[in-house]
Scaffold this motif. Structure first.
Motif, PDB file in Angstrom:
ATOM      1  N   UNK A 111       0.817  -1.220   0.000  1.00 23.05           N
ATOM      2  CA  UNK A 111       0.000   0.000   0.000  1.00 23.05           C
ATOM      3  C   UNK A 111       0.849   1.268   0.000  1.00 23.05           C
ATOM      4  N   UNK A 112       2.003   1.214   0.646  1.00 23.79           N
ATOM      5  CA  UNK A 112       2.865   2.389   0.723  1.00 23.79           C
ATOM      6  C   UNK A 112       3.304   2.873  -0.658  1.00 23.79           C
ATOM      7  N   UNK A 113       3.356   1.946  -1.581  1.00 26.53           N
ATOM      8  CA  UNK A 113       3.813   2.304  -2.924  1.00 26.53           C
ATOM      9  C   UNK A 113       2.822   3.197  -3.656  1.00 26.53           C
ATOM     10  N   UNK A 114       1.603   3.248  -3.163  1.00 27.66           N
ATOM     11  CA  UNK A 114       0.608   4.121  -3.790  1.00 27.66           C
ATOM     12  C   UNK A 114       1.003   5.594  -3.676  1.00 27.66           C
ATOM     13  N   UNK A 115       1.885   5.885  -2.729  1.00 23.64           N
ATOM     14  CA  UNK A 115       2.367   7.262  -2.583  1.00 23.64           C
ATOM     15  C   UNK A 115       3.126   7.705  -3.827  1.00 23.64           C
ATOM     16  N   UNK A 116       3.816   6.759  -4.468  1.00 25.42           N
ATOM     17  CA  UNK A 116       4.552   7.077  -5.696  1.00 25.42           C
ATOM     18  C   UNK A 116       3.573   7.407  -6.813  1.00 25.42           C
ATOM     19  N   UNK A 117       2.489   6.637  -6.903  1.00 29.59           N
ATOM     20  CA  UNK A 117       1.461   6.920  -7.914  1.00 29.59           C
ATOM     21  C   UNK A 117       0.853   8.295  -7.692  1.00 29.59           C
ATOM     22  N   UNK A 118       0.571   8.600  -6.425  1.00 27.70           N
ATOM     23  CA  UNK A 118      -0.019   9.907  -6.106  1.00 27.70           C
ATOM     24  C   UNK A 118       0.942  11.030  -6.466  1.00 27.70           C
ATOM     25  N   UNK A 143       9.473   0.625   1.165  1.00 28.47           N
ATOM     26  CA  UNK A 143       8.746  -0.607   1.468  1.00 28.47           C
ATOM     27  C   UNK A 143       9.587  -1.579   2.281  1.00 28.47           C
ATOM     28  N   UNK A 144      10.897  -1.613   2.032  1.00 27.80           N
ATOM     29  CA  UNK A 144      11.768  -2.496   2.788  1.00 27.80           C
ATOM     30  C   UNK A 144      11.562  -3.969   2.499  1.00 27.80           C
ATOM     31  N   UNK A 145      10.798  -4.301   1.485  1.00 28.69           N
ATOM     32  CA  UNK A 145      10.536  -5.705   1.126  1.00 28.69           C
ATOM     33  C   UNK A 145      10.281  -5.768  -0.370  1.00 28.69           C
ATOM     34  N   UNK A 146      11.193  -6.391  -1.088  1.00 32.72           N
ATOM     35  CA  UNK A 146      11.091  -6.407  -2.546  1.00 32.72           C
ATOM     36  C   UNK A 146       9.839  -7.143  -3.022  1.00 32.72           C
ATOM     37  N   UNK A 147       9.301  -8.025  -2.194  1.00 35.74           N
ATOM     38  CA  UNK A 147       8.085  -8.756  -2.583  1.00 35.74           C
ATOM     39  C   UNK A 147       6.906  -7.800  -2.767  1.00 35.74           C
ATOM     40  N   UNK A 148       6.875  -6.729  -1.987  1.00 38.66           N
ATOM     41  CA  UNK A 148       5.811  -5.731  -2.135  1.00 38.66           C
ATOM     42  C   UNK A 148       5.908  -5.061  -3.496  1.00 38.66           C
ATOM     43  N   UNK A 149       7.123  -4.834  -3.960  1.00 35.99           N
ATOM     44  CA  UNK A 149       7.320  -4.222  -5.276  1.00 35.99           C
ATOM     45  C   UNK A 149       6.843  -5.161  -6.375  1.00 35.99           C
ATOM     46  N   UNK A 150       7.088  -6.449  -6.208  1.00 36.20           N
ATOM     47  CA  UNK A 150       6.639  -7.427  -7.205  1.00 36.20           C
ATOM     48  C   UNK A 150       5.115  -7.431  -7.293  1.00 36.20           C
ATOM     49  N   UNK A 151       4.444  -7.369  -6.152  1.00 36.44           N
ATOM     50  CA  UNK A 151       2.976  -7.284  -6.145  1.00 36.44           C
ATOM     51  C   UNK A 151       2.522  -6.030  -6.866  1.00 36.44           C
ATOM     52  N   UNK A 152       3.196  -4.912  -6.592  1.00 35.93           N
ATOM     53  CA  UNK A 152       2.839  -3.640  -7.234  1.00 35.93           C
ATOM     54  C   UNK A 152       3.035  -3.722  -8.741  1.00 35.93           C
ATOM     55  N   UNK A 153       4.098  -4.348  -9.186  1.00 40.66           N
ATOM     56  CA  UNK A 153       4.341  -4.492 -10.628  1.00 40.66           C
ATOM     57  C   UNK A 153       3.250  -5.335 -11.288  1.00 40.66           C
ATOM     58  N   UNK A 177       3.962   6.601 -16.978  1.00 43.26           N
ATOM     59  CA  UNK A 177       4.419   6.211 -15.644  1.00 43.26           C
ATOM     60  C   UNK A 177       5.060   4.827 -15.689  1.00 43.26           C
ATOM     61  N   UNK A 178       4.459   3.935 -16.436  1.00 47.45           N
ATOM     62  CA  UNK A 178       4.994   2.580 -16.566  1.00 47.45           C
ATOM     63  C   UNK A 178       6.367   2.600 -17.231  1.00 47.45           C
ATOM     64  N   UNK A 179       6.483   3.315 -18.334  1.00 48.87           N
ATOM     65  CA  UNK A 179       7.733   3.331 -19.098  1.00 48.87           C
ATOM     66  C   UNK A 179       8.863   4.020 -18.331  1.00 48.87           C
ATOM     67  N   UNK A 180       8.515   5.028 -17.556  1.00 45.02           N
ATOM     68  CA  UNK A 180       9.538   5.817 -16.872  1.00 45.02           C
ATOM     69  C   UNK A 180       9.917   5.266 -15.503  1.00 45.02           C
ATOM     70  N   UNK A 181       9.004   4.533 -14.872  1.00 45.61           N
ATOM     71  CA  UNK A 181       9.252   4.091 -13.505  1.00 45.61           C
ATOM     72  C   UNK A 181       9.182   2.582 -13.317  1.00 45.61           C
ATOM     73  N   UNK A 182       8.038   2.000 -13.654  1.00 46.37           N
ATOM     74  CA  UNK A 182       7.810   0.616 -13.260  1.00 46.37           C
ATOM     75  C   UNK A 182       8.478  -0.424 -14.162  1.00 46.37           C
ATOM     76  N   UNK A 183       8.491  -0.216 -15.467  1.00 51.83           N
ATOM     77  CA  UNK A 183       9.173  -1.169 -16.346  1.00 51.83           C
ATOM     78  C   UNK A 183      10.678  -1.203 -16.064  1.00 51.83           C
TER      79      UNK A 183
END
Length: 231
Positions: A111-118, A143-153, A177-183
């Motif tokens: 959920x913390x990753x939603x701050x990046x989207x905002x 997030x301190x846990x790479x698994x959270x990032x995988x869920x976000x992706x 946003x996808x091309x610049x950050x998440x991909x």
């Protein structure tokens, strides 16, 4: 509405059965517990049951995507819980004591990753591009846990599919946003499959003419190769 509830319940049950048949781990009950909570929420009275159905379907789709990456049941369960918490289908107080605290913690980290989207909505694409590396580092650190990032992706990939019928502004804004950050983040984490799928759909939204020209060319070349092989 009852037909929709029955349909999503059946989808969850069918997926869970297949998952249990294909993978026999000691944590099989984790997904079963989450499924029971989700189903009980569907069956409970709600002011907006269609809202719950939509986001529980989202959780199922994200879990299926994570399954393709050979993620374990704890991550799949966290993805289900994350979408429920994120969209107010239920609260942490309602599920505490019923679900492993590690799963709840992982869902909350996601959920913390939603701050990046905002944050992305407050700046234009040029700023995001210039700060993309810093944002990726920030994303990993908060997030301190790479698994959270995988869920976000996996959620990002689901969202790309979900917005296909939205207007061009919505699609292009999210695709940037996808091309610049998440991909690039998926690439940095070594998740090539997700990186490729994210870029493929984002590119289709950003450059539809070029995308279909390339796609047409690749199909033509494939047909030529198949004809040559069949000679």
């Amino acid at each position: 509405m009852m037909d929709n509830v029955t349909e999503i319940k059946n989808s969850i049950s069918e997926w869970l059965t297949k998952r249990q048949e294909s993978i026999h781990n000691s944590d099989d009950d984790i997904l079963s517990t989450c499924a029971n909570i989700i189903i009980s929420e569907l069956e409970s009275k709600s002011e907006n049951p269609s809202h719950k159905i939509e986001h529980i379907q989202q959780g199922l789709n994200i879990a299926k995507q994570l399954e393709k990456l050979d993620c374990n049941n704890e991550i799949l369960a966290a993805a289900f819980i994350y979408t429920g918490l994120n969209n107010n289908s239920f609260t942490t107080d309602k599920i505490k004591g019923r679900i492993n605290t590690n799963i709840i913690s992982l869902a909350q980290r996601t959920q913390r990753l939603n701050a990046i989207d905002a944050m992305s909505t407050l700046h234009d694409s040029e700023y995001l591009l210039s700060q993309s590396d810093n944002l990726r580092k920030m994303l990993l650190s908060i997030v301190g846990d790479v698994r959270a990032v995988v869920i976000k992706l996996a959620e990002c990939l689901h969202t790309l599919h979900a917005i296909k019928n939205e207007n061009e502004d919505i699609k292009t804004t999210y695709a940037k946003l996808i091309m610049q950050l998440y991909a690039p983040l998926a690439n940095r984490l070594g998740i090539g499959q997700l990186k490729w799928e994210l870029e493929d759909i984002a590119f289709r939204y950003l450059k539809p003419n070029e995308y279909f020209e390339i796609s047409k060319s690749l199909k033509h070349r494939r047909a030529e190769r198949e004809n040559y092989i069949n000679l």
